[in-house]
Design a protein around this motif. Structure first.
Motif, PDB file in Angstrom:
ATOM      1  N   THR A 140      -1.187  -0.094  -2.479  1.00 27.17           N
ATOM      2  CA  THR A 140       0.250  -0.427  -3.098  1.00 27.17           C
ATOM      3  C   THR A 140       1.081   0.823  -2.548  1.00 27.17           C
ATOM      4  O   THR A 140       0.749   1.668  -1.897  1.00 27.17           O
ATOM      5  CB  THR A 140       0.162  -0.203  -4.444  1.00 27.17           C
ATOM      6  OG1 THR A 140      -0.462   0.858  -5.036  1.00 27.17           O
ATOM      7  CG2 THR A 140      -0.691  -1.545  -4.852  1.00 27.17           C
ATOM      8  N   ASP A 141       2.294   0.723  -2.930  1.00 29.23           N
ATOM      9  CA  ASP A 141       3.297   1.527  -2.432  1.00 29.23           C
ATOM     10  C   ASP A 141       3.817   2.624  -3.526  1.00 29.23           C
ATOM     11  O   ASP A 141       3.136   2.913  -4.559  1.00 29.23           O
ATOM     12  CB  ASP A 141       4.876   0.960  -2.144  1.00 29.23           C
ATOM     13  CG  ASP A 141       4.418  -0.105  -1.099  1.00 29.23           C
ATOM     14  OD1 ASP A 141       3.833   0.109   0.092  1.00 29.23           O
ATOM     15  OD2 ASP A 141       4.936  -1.216  -1.412  1.00 29.23           O
ATOM     16  N   HIS A 142       4.647   3.604  -3.016  1.00 28.58           N
ATOM     17  CA  HIS A 142       5.118   4.703  -4.095  1.00 28.58           C
ATOM     18  C   HIS A 142       6.436   5.268  -4.069  1.00 28.58           C
ATOM     19  O   HIS A 142       6.999   4.693  -3.032  1.00 28.58           O
ATOM     20  CB  HIS A 142       4.231   5.897  -3.562  1.00 28.58           C
ATOM     21  CG  HIS A 142       4.418   6.405  -2.162  1.00 28.58           C
ATOM     22  ND1 HIS A 142       4.043   5.647  -0.973  1.00 28.58           N
ATOM     23  CD2 HIS A 142       4.791   7.504  -1.615  1.00 28.58           C
ATOM     24  CE1 HIS A 142       4.338   6.277   0.256  1.00 28.58           C
ATOM     25  NE2 HIS A 142       4.944   7.244  -0.369  1.00 28.58           N
ATOM     26  N   ALA A 158       5.900  -3.876   6.388  1.00 28.30           N
ATOM     27  CA  ALA A 158       6.908  -4.588   6.006  1.00 28.30           C
ATOM     28  C   ALA A 158       6.301  -5.929   5.091  1.00 28.30           C
ATOM     29  O   ALA A 158       7.506  -6.737   4.633  1.00 28.30           O
ATOM     30  CB  ALA A 158       7.195  -5.001   7.371  1.00 28.30           C
ATOM     31  N   LYS A 159       5.065  -6.405   5.192  1.00 31.44           N
ATOM     32  CA  LYS A 159       4.861  -7.600   4.409  1.00 31.44           C
ATOM     33  C   LYS A 159       3.589  -7.222   3.945  1.00 31.44           C
ATOM     34  O   LYS A 159       2.702  -6.620   4.351  1.00 31.44           O
ATOM     35  CB  LYS A 159       4.916  -8.856   5.253  1.00 31.44           C
ATOM     36  CG  LYS A 159       4.154  -8.895   6.591  1.00 31.44           C
ATOM     37  CD  LYS A 159       4.266 -10.007   7.242  1.00 31.44           C
ATOM     38  CE  LYS A 159       3.153 -10.385   8.470  1.00 31.44           C
ATOM     39  NZ  LYS A 159       3.399 -11.562   9.149  1.00 31.44           N
ATOM     40  N   GLU A 160       3.294  -8.240   2.794  1.00 35.78           N
ATOM     41  CA  GLU A 160       1.968  -8.246   2.237  1.00 35.78           C
ATOM     42  C   GLU A 160       0.707  -8.818   3.271  1.00 35.78           C
ATOM     43  O   GLU A 160       1.144  -9.803   4.076  1.00 35.78           O
ATOM     44  CB  GLU A 160       2.013  -8.905   1.023  1.00 35.78           C
ATOM     45  CG  GLU A 160       2.859  -8.126   0.047  1.00 35.78           C
ATOM     46  CD  GLU A 160       2.797  -8.719  -1.355  1.00 35.78           C
ATOM     47  OE1 GLU A 160       2.272 -10.125  -1.396  1.00 35.78           O
ATOM     48  OE2 GLU A 160       3.228  -8.257  -2.372  1.00 35.78           O
ATOM     49  N   VAL A 236      -9.533  -5.725   3.054  1.00 34.61           N
ATOM     50  CA  VAL A 236      -8.429  -5.068   2.732  1.00 34.61           C
ATOM     51  C   VAL A 236      -6.788  -5.692   2.437  1.00 34.61           C
ATOM     52  O   VAL A 236      -6.663  -6.671   3.242  1.00 34.61           O
ATOM     53  CB  VAL A 236      -8.131  -3.790   3.706  1.00 34.61           C
ATOM     54  CG1 VAL A 236      -6.890  -2.892   3.531  1.00 34.61           C
ATOM     55  CG2 VAL A 236      -9.222  -2.930   4.220  1.00 34.61           C
ATOM     56  N   ALA A 237      -6.476  -5.393   1.257  1.00 33.50           N
ATOM     57  CA  ALA A 237      -5.271  -6.151   0.632  1.00 33.50           C
ATOM     58  C   ALA A 237      -4.189  -5.215   0.643  1.00 33.50           C
ATOM     59  O   ALA A 237      -4.423  -4.030   0.130  1.00 33.50           O
ATOM     60  CB  ALA A 237      -5.764  -6.853  -0.546  1.00 33.50           C
ATOM     61  N   TYR A 238      -3.006  -5.496   0.847  1.00 35.43           N
ATOM     62  CA  TYR A 238      -1.907  -4.862   0.471  1.00 35.43           C
ATOM     63  C   TYR A 238      -0.793  -5.491  -0.365  1.00 35.43           C
ATOM     64  O   TYR A 238      -0.532  -6.739   0.154  1.00 35.43           O
ATOM     65  CB  TYR A 238      -1.044  -4.391   1.851  1.00 35.43           C
ATOM     66  CG  TYR A 238       0.389  -3.766   1.669  1.00 35.43           C
ATOM     67  CD1 TYR A 238       0.544  -2.713   0.761  1.00 35.43           C
ATOM     68  CD2 TYR A 238       1.400  -4.824   2.296  1.00 35.43           C
ATOM     69  CE1 TYR A 238       1.910  -2.096   0.786  1.00 35.43           C
ATOM     70  CE2 TYR A 238       2.768  -4.083   2.183  1.00 35.43           C
ATOM     71  CZ  TYR A 238       2.945  -2.836   1.449  1.00 35.43           C
ATOM     72  OH  TYR A 238       4.142  -2.229   1.235  1.00 35.43           O
ATOM     73  N   LYS A 239      -0.475  -4.970  -1.491  1.00 37.21           N
ATOM     74  CA  LYS A 239       0.427  -5.441  -2.378  1.00 37.21           C
ATOM     75  C   LYS A 239       1.773  -4.769  -2.229  1.00 37.21           C
ATOM     76  O   LYS A 239       1.681  -3.500  -2.654  1.00 37.21           O
ATOM     77  CB  LYS A 239      -0.247  -5.591  -3.636  1.00 37.21           C
ATOM     78  CG  LYS A 239       0.630  -6.376  -4.680  1.00 37.21           C
ATOM     79  CD  LYS A 239       0.458  -7.837  -4.453  1.00 37.21           C
ATOM     80  CE  LYS A 239       1.406  -8.619  -5.750  1.00 37.21           C
ATOM     81  NZ  LYS A 239       1.245 -10.008  -5.559  1.00 37.21           N
ATOM     82  N   GLN A 240       2.842  -5.313  -2.090  1.00 38.00           N
ATOM     83  CA  GLN A 240       4.051  -4.587  -1.564  1.00 38.00           C
ATOM     84  C   GLN A 240       4.609  -4.267  -3.211  1.00 38.00           C
ATOM     85  O   GLN A 240       5.886  -4.811  -3.605  1.00 38.00           O
ATOM     86  CB  GLN A 240       5.190  -5.426  -1.002  1.00 38.00           C
ATOM     87  CG  GLN A 240       5.998  -4.346  -0.353  1.00 38.00           C
ATOM     88  CD  GLN A 240       7.093  -5.264   0.686  1.00 38.00           C
ATOM     89  OE1 GLN A 240       7.626  -6.003   0.479  1.00 38.00           O
ATOM     90  NE2 GLN A 240       6.943  -4.614   2.036  1.00 38.00           N
ATOM     91  N   VAL A 241       4.234  -3.589  -3.959  1.00 35.37           N
ATOM     92  CA  VAL A 241       4.627  -3.250  -5.179  1.00 35.37           C
ATOM     93  C   VAL A 241       4.473  -1.423  -5.631  1.00 35.37           C
ATOM     94  O   VAL A 241       3.682  -1.088  -5.224  1.00 35.37           O
ATOM     95  CB  VAL A 241       3.544  -3.953  -6.329  1.00 35.37           C
ATOM     96  CG1 VAL A 241       4.265  -3.372  -7.910  1.00 35.37           C
ATOM     97  CG2 VAL A 241       3.531  -5.281  -6.243  1.00 35.37           C
ATOM     98  N   LEU A 242       5.536  -0.929  -5.921  1.00 34.01           N
ATOM     99  CA  LEU A 242       5.712   0.376  -6.239  1.00 34.01           C
ATOM    100  C   LEU A 242       4.695   0.705  -7.269  1.00 34.01           C
ATOM    101  O   LEU A 242       5.165   0.415  -8.447  1.00 34.01           O
ATOM    102  CB  LEU A 242       6.994   0.771  -6.511  1.00 34.01           C
ATOM    103  CG  LEU A 242       8.059   0.663  -5.063  1.00 34.01           C
ATOM    104  CD1 LEU A 242       9.444   0.476  -5.650  1.00 34.01           C
ATOM    105  CD2 LEU A 242       7.846   1.882  -4.188  1.00 34.01           C
ATOM    106  N   THR A 243       3.965   1.622  -7.287  1.00 35.44           N
ATOM    107  CA  THR A 243       2.988   2.000  -8.319  1.00 35.44           C
ATOM    108  C   THR A 243       2.871   3.369  -8.597  1.00 35.44           C
ATOM    109  O   THR A 243       2.024   3.862  -9.917  1.00 35.44           O
ATOM    110  CB  THR A 243       1.466   1.260  -8.022  1.00 35.44           C
ATOM    111  OG1 THR A 243       0.993   1.883  -7.065  1.00 35.44           O
ATOM    112  CG2 THR A 243       1.482  -0.348  -7.743  1.00 35.44           C
TER     113      THR A 243
END
Length: 373
Positions: A140-142, A158-160, A236-243
């Motif tokens: 996730t993002d920061h 740039a994308k999930e 591996v997964a990427y979720k474009q959410v600020l956590t």
């Protein structure tokens, strides 16, 4: 769940760690290494307590703190049975993380720095993504805080995505070494992808792979661990959410003794190369490795050689830096410049190196350092 506090400050007593049999399993273990973090520690732990997701445990490792951190940790452990505390003699962040990992009982593990804090939905978002995708690692993002300025948002990709193919997972692994190798470049991507606080990791995978942090490294120990994590990961997964709220403290930017920094960067180069050889990932990671080495050359120039307040003369430092550039693996990395996916300031810096404009680099950084207040 029983809150356990272990006092291991007296070296004559053998250290005992919490084992999985001593605690009920949780969905997520939040491992927090703590060293003299009293100023920010409450905010960090409160951010876990405030999570919208409640099936968690905290494993906080007091690494021989001399401030109020131990008392603060014990206070929280007494109030909430999900918080476990380990008190130990100072051994460094890697040893603290290893002890925390050994004591963790969750299905997934999240490493959190004690001067940072989580968004209230961080665990909910990350765990749900892991549940939906079967991911071994969820990214996730920061936000970044720096010098008291407003937070800035940073997104790694740039994308999930959800990667299940080894080739795709390797593209994420390369990014641990250098962000120019991102499969989906993001304009706001920071240089923090090697940090573990952006990654929820399946604990069973870590146990099966016997992954541990290297206690011999003072810098980039999390990056080496992350390389191992992605080597083991199948999904591996990427979720474009600020956590995550990452705080850059003033002392994080201090200059380092030239000799010590060269030694630490040399250890990074050695241990990463050693991992690449042992894992069979040399072909996959070689160019990204060269890019990381060049990134370290720039870091050493700015923070170890050409900075305001150095006790050595400019010419002494210039000659020492020039000698470093001719040594391995730095010389090989400079030769590789034309084929590397360099970005931002590194691109200009590395082409100056390629054309042997070393004096220009030294002069620019020296002037820059003297102009900075």
């Amino acid at each position: 769940m029983i809150a356990i506090t272990m006092a291991c400050r007296l070296l004559k007593n053998p250290r005992r760690l919490i084992t999985a049999e001593e605690s009920v399993s949780s969905k997520v273990s939040v491992v927090i290494p703590v060293y003299n973090s009293a100023k920010y520690l409450r905010e960090c732990i409160d951010s876990v307590l405030a999570q919208s997701f409640s099936d968690w445990e905290v494993v906080a490792v007091d690494d021989g703190s001399s401030d109020d951190s131990p008392a603060i940790l014990d206070e929280y452990a007494a109030k909430d049975s999900r918080i476990k505390v380990i008190h130990k003699a100072n051994g460094g962040v890697s040893a603290a993380r290893n002890d925390g990992l050994a004591a963790a009982c969750g299905e997934y593990v999240l490493f959190v720095d004690s001067d940072d804090f989580l968004d209230k939905d961080a665990l909910q978002v990350s765990y749900e993504e892991a549940l939906c995708t079967g991911a071994d690692v969820v990214i996730t993002d920061h936000w970044i805080w720096k010098d008291g300025r407003p937070e800035t948002e940073h997104r790694f990709f740039a994308k999930e995505f959800v990667f299940t193919d080894k080739k795709d997972v390797s593209s994420v692994q390369r990014m641990v070494l250098y962000k120019g190798y991102s499969p989906y470049p993001s304009a706001s991507c920071s240089y923090m992808f090697s940090a573990l606080w952006s990654k929820l990791i399946r604990r069973e995978m870590l146990m099966k792979g016997m992954l541990r942090f290297s206690s011999s490294m003072k810098l980039y120990e999390d990056g080496l661990f992350a390389l191992q994590v992605f080597h083991e990961a199948k999904v591996v997964a990427y979720k474009q959410v600020l956590t995550y709220h990452y705080r850059i403290l003033p002392n994080s930017l201090c200059h380092i003794n030239e000799d010590r920094l060269v030694e630490d960067c040399g250890k990074i180069a050695f241990h990463v190369k050693e991992f690449m050889s042992a894992s069979g990932d040399i072909e996959i990671l070689q160019d990204a490795y060269y890019a990381r080495i060049l990134f370290l050359l720039k870091k050493m120039a700015l923070r170890g050689f050409f900075f305001k307040g150095s006790e050595k003369s400019f010419w002494t430092r210039y000659r020492a830096y020039g000698k470093l550039l001719k040594s391995s693996p730095y010389a090989e990395s400079i030769v590789a410049v034309p084929k590397l996916r360099l970005v931002g300031n590194e691109k200009k810096f590395c082409w100056l190196l390629k054309f042997r404009l070393n004096f220009l680099i030294a002069l620019m950084y020296e002037i820059r350092a003297r102009l900075l207040r």
